[in-house]
Design a protein around this motif. Structure first.
Motif: not given
Length: 115
Positions: A18-19, A49-50, A56-57, A92-95
């Motif tokens: 998603i842009a 994509r490992q 995963s997104v 959760g986890i944030s990036f």
């Protein structure tokens, strides 16, 4: 909140799902979230994509508008860190990253379209 550096070289192929979209600190008033330096914060969804077919997104917050990042394009993520968070029963986890840039820059074609 502890920041955990992420080695993006080990994440495989990264693509923009998603842009970039501006992030709001208040959705009702449309107040734009800003970082410590006053830059607007954008969110970009990136697929990771490992190996094999598993994808995963992750949503990555970045400071400022990320030029040339379009959906489907392979991207490079610079300075990626993860943060574990908890709020009541939720966690959760944030990036967050310093930048998300296209691997191959998008250049305008001579006829005004995209090459």
């Amino acid at each position: 909140m502890q920041s955990i550096p992420v080695d993006t070289a080990r994440l495989g192929v990264l693509r923009c799902a998603i842009a970039p979209e501006v992030k709001y600190s208040n959705a009702e008033t449309k107040e734009i979230k800003k970082d410590r330096d006053g830059n607007p914060v954008y969110t970009i969804a990136v697929t990771v994509r490992q190996d094999g077919r598993r994808i995963s997104v992750i949503e990555i917050a970045v400071p400022g508008e990320q030029k040339g990042v379009v959906e489907g394009a392979e991207v490079r993520v610079t300075g990626l860190v993860a943060f574990a968070w908890a709020m009541g029963d939720r966690h959760g986890i944030s990036f967050r990253a310093d930048a998300v840039t296209p691997v191959t820059p998008v250049t305008p074609a001579k006829n005004g379209g995209v090459a």
